[in-house]
Design an enzyme around this catalytic site. Structure first.
Site, PDB file in Angstrom:
ATOM      1  N   GLU A 108      -6.266  -7.574  -0.862  1.00  0.00           N
ATOM      2  CA  GLU A 108      -6.727  -7.857   0.537  1.00  0.00           C
ATOM      3  C   GLU A 108      -7.979  -7.253   0.353  1.00  0.00           C
ATOM      4  OE1 GLU A 108      -4.696  -4.851   3.045  1.00  0.00           O
ATOM      5  OE2 GLU A 108      -2.987  -5.568   2.576  1.00  0.00           O
ATOM      6  N   GLU A 118       0.850  -1.253  -0.220  1.00  0.00           N
ATOM      7  CA  GLU A 118      -0.045   0.055   0.056  1.00  0.00           C
ATOM      8  C   GLU A 118       0.709   1.129  -0.019  1.00  0.00           C
ATOM      9  OE1 GLU A 118      -2.965  -0.392   3.101  1.00  0.00           O
ATOM     10  OE2 GLU A 118      -4.308  -1.379   1.883  1.00  0.00           O
TER      11      GLU A 118
HETATM   12  C1  GAL Z   1      -4.413  -2.572   4.895  1.00  0.00           C
HETATM   13  C2  GAL Z   1      -2.958  -3.253   5.111  1.00  0.00           C
HETATM   14  C3  GAL Z   1      -2.827  -4.567   5.777  1.00  0.00           C
HETATM   15  C4  GAL Z   1      -3.595  -4.471   7.143  1.00  0.00           C
HETATM   16  C5  GAL Z   1      -4.984  -4.009   6.521  1.00  0.00           C
HETATM   17  C6  GAL Z   1      -6.018  -4.066   7.743  1.00  0.00           C
HETATM   18  O1  GAL Z   1      -4.274  -1.114   4.709  1.00  0.00           O
HETATM   19  O2  GAL Z   1      -2.269  -3.388   3.860  1.00  0.00           O
HETATM   20  O3  GAL Z   1      -1.367  -4.516   6.136  1.00  0.00           O
HETATM   21  O4  GAL Z   1      -2.860  -3.402   7.933  1.00  0.00           O
HETATM   22  O5  GAL Z   1      -5.169  -2.806   5.916  1.00  0.00           O
HETATM   23  O6  GAL Z   1      -7.520  -3.766   7.477  1.00  0.00           O
END
Ligand code: GAL
Length: 686
Positions: free
Chosen positions: A313, A156
């Site tokens: 994710e 990110e």
């Molecule tokens: C994203 C991040 C992850 C985790 C996730 C939690 O922004 O890439 O590592 O922190 O959020 O929602």
């Protein structure tokens, strides 16, 4: 895109399924259990080493890959592929203690210390050197390991550290500006530095727009936002070059953040920076979340140019970073996953595999929750793994463009972050999602595109609040209209050029000629002011608010579709009843409509229905699906794959009956299209 990860090693699937996996948080016994559970759940890929720098390089002179060798070997023996991160997202404490000068500095001059994550300056040459060293070591060691199917640069990029106001940033900003302006006078003119004595006589006088005693210069802010995105892209390019050199043929990605909760980067510029696009998305809880998800997924597809991408994710259930973090209802995990798939995701991945027991994210959901495998979430995770295997034929198919598109301009979005606007309540992205919802209400598919995409391919283009319109974009919109696109835009569009400088001669500036109207004054309205717009008997009346304008017609081809009605608030707003509120001008084979106020939901819906009907476009979905589902289509060789996501208002009954409405059959064995469901329908191509 130069390459896409190969199909999963597990031969019974074609879609990738998995999560961020952080084995360094767990003892070896748990690793063995993890692998067994991953197999049970149908996991095909895990992202490793996202935050592992301190583990890999515990001191400046020591390196430890043994644990990573071991887990990659275990995964590979189990047929689970690896998306290997470069670990550079979170520098180890020894580095930042030794070199605090790599720590980012906030707008108001505070240092972001170690103890969280992403505490590094994108422009620090020193940080870059250390980060590239760890990238190189990883690429040397694993660049030819057959288990590694993709590389994951950093994580990110630009989360917490996107806007760094440090001295390194100042130096790099100046270098960036020198590359973007002919000379200093060109910059002074673009930023309008005659204002408030801001003129620069030497490049060295220019700083990032740090906290000042009054509003920062908007041209400077906009350039700093662009520069900050480019600084991250530069970091991405540096890591990518090493990966391409040492691990040829293994595609590289970085997880973007096209979602409601981030507003920092113009991702449209990143489309060609990686071998394939991946995105992180977190569902907005409550009403309307699913439409926002579809909006983001469609925007991701536009960055991927309609080709497949990875959902890197999302959450199986709750996140941990909102004020209240509601769990997803049963079924929503599946619904969300299939909705992304429908918009082009060939990988469905979560953050994270196993819920952490410690650390700032210990209350974030995961594929394996704290309760372990005997849990609702793990049961749903396993069921989804099975279902994805039965959807394998969808993999690889591109998105089929809709006839309608919504233009989402990242730079307009960035600019709206600033203050000193006529109406600082405007939430640009939320407003676009509201329009997206109206398209869904009308049973229409709509692509979320950025100005760089091919706009003329669309029959109908909605570009509300398109504030920043360089003359090149104005010309492209005009060409699109002349060649048959029907455009609708709104107040506060066309106002500014690429330097945030206002076009003179009346609003809507760059779009005035195209729309055939002229406005000499913007009239934002205080909360609680309600206007009526009048459709003149034949067309619908409706409510409006937030903004109005005395619209003057300047072109004979302009037709008035709505006027401001005779009501108290119209007079209070200083408008004469009967003033045009919505206009439509025909031009060439298309048309260009202008909406000078913020129409309430049903008024907007009535207007779009009219404009779309006049453009000769009919609903993509039959009754009773129209309005109740979000539809996305991927075009396979033999069939189109329609993903239908229930918007949660009506139970749409047996999936087979729904599929029959589209002349297709259900793929993947779903039984119903209930409130929190989605289904994939295979419609053979004739
Ligand atoms: C994203 C991040 C992850 C985790 C996730 C939690 O922004 O890439 O590592 O922190 O959020 O929602």
């Amino acid at each position: 895109m130069t390459a896409f990860p190969r199909r999963p090693s597990r031969d019974d699937s074609a879609l990738h399924y998995g999560a961020d996996y952080n084995p360094e948080q767990w003892p070896r016994e748990t690793w063995r259990e993890d692998i067994a559970l991953m197999q049970e759940a149908g996991v095909t890929v895990v992202t490793l080493a996202v935050f592992s720098w301190a583990r890999i390089q515990p001191t400046e002179d020591t390196w430890d890959f043994t644990w990573l060798d071991e887990i990659i070997d275990m995964l590979s023996k189990a047929g689970i592929d690896v998306d290997l991160a470069t670990s550079t997202a979170s520098p180890p404490a020894w580095l930042t203690m030794k070199h605090p000068e790599v720590l980012p500095v906030t707008y108001d001059g505070h240092i972001l210390w170690q103890g969280g994550r992403q505490h590094w300056r994108p422009t620090s040459p020193l940080f870059r050197q250390y980060a590239l060293e760890v990238t190189r070591r990883l690429a040397e060691r694993y660049g030819h390991n057959p288990a590694v199917v993709a590389w994951h640069v950093n994580n990110e990029l630009g989360g917490a550290n996107v806007f760094d106001y440090s001295d390194d940033a100042a130096a790099a900003f100046r270098a960036w500006l020198r590359g973007h302006y002919d000379d200093l006078e060109d910059l002074n003119a673009a930023w309008g530095t005659s204002f408030w004595s801001q003129h620069y006589a030497r490049w060295e006088e220019i700083l990032p727009p740090r906290q000042a005693g009054a509003q920062n210069n908007p041209g400077q802010v906009l350039d700093f936002q662009r520069f900050s995105g480019d600084a991250l892209r530069d970091h991405l390019a540096a890591e990518t070059a090493i990966l391409h050199e040492l691990s040829p043929g293994v595609p590289v990605t970085t997880n973007l953040m096209l979602a409601a909760n981030y507003q920092s980067i113009d991702y449209s510029a990143w489309a060609r920076d990686t071998d394939f696009i991946s995105n992180d998305h977190y569902l907005l809880p409550g009403e309307g979340g699913i439409e926002e998800l579809a909006f983001s997924a469609s925007a991701t597809s536009a960055i991927a140019d309609g080709e497949p991408w990875w959902l890197m994710e999302h959450a199986t259930s709750a996140v941990n970073w909102r004020t209240v973090n509601p769990a997803k209802r049963p079924g929503q995990l599946r619904r969300d996953s299939l909705t992304h798939l429908g918009h082009g995701a060939d990988a469905i991945c979560f953050f994270q595999w196993r819920a952490s027991a410690a650390g700032g994210e210990r209350f974030h959901s995961a594929m394996v929750p704290h309760a372990g495998r005997h849990s609702r979430v793990f049961r749903e995770v396993t069921a989804l793994g099975r279902e994805l295997r039965s959807l394998r034929e969808v993999a690889g198919s591109p998105s089929l463009p809709a006839r309608c598109a919504l233009v989402f301009d990242y730079e307009t979005w960035l600019l709206f972050q600033g203050d000193s606007m006529p109406d600082n309540r405007i939430e640009y992205r939320e407003e676009l999602v509201r329009w997206y919802r109206v398209f869904a209400d009308l049973g229409l598919r709509v692509d979320v595109v950025c100005p760089q995409n091919d706009l003329a391919r669309y029959d109908f283009l909605a570009a509300p609040l398109l504030h920043l319109v360089p003359s090149t974009l104005a010309a492209r919109l005009r060409e699109a209209v002349e060649s048959g696109t029907h455009l609708v835009t709104t107040y506060f569009s066309g106002i500014a050029d690429e330097h945030a400088r206002v076009y003179l001669g009346g609003y809507p500036g760059a779009l005035r000629g195209l729309l055939g109207v002229r406005v000499d004054e913007m009239r934002p309205l205080l909360d609680g002011t309600t206007l009526m717009v009048d459709g003149g008997g034949t067309m619908a009346n409706g409510l409006a608010g937030s903004w109005c304008e005395p619209v003057e017609i300047v072109s004979p081809e302009v037709e008035v579709l709505r006027t401001y009605s005779d009501c108290q608030d119209t007079l209070k707003a200083g408008l004469q009843p009967g003033t045009p509120a919505v206009t439509r001008r025909t031009l060439g084979r298309g048309s260009a409509a202008y909406v000078s106020t913020r129409l309430e939901h049903s008024a907007l819906s009535d207007l779009l229905a009219e404009l779309i009907a006049r453009a000769g476009i009919t609903a993509d979905l039959p009754t009773p699906l129209a309005g109740e589902v979000i539809a996305s289509v991927r075009r396979g060789d033999q069939a189109d794959y329609w993903t239908l996501t229930n918007r949660g208002r009506v139970d749409l009954g047996p999936a087979d009956d729904v599929a029959a409405l589209l002349g297709g059959t259900v793929l993947g064995g779903a039984h119903t299209l209930g409130l929190d469901d989605a289904i994939v329908v295979r419609v053979p191509r004739r």
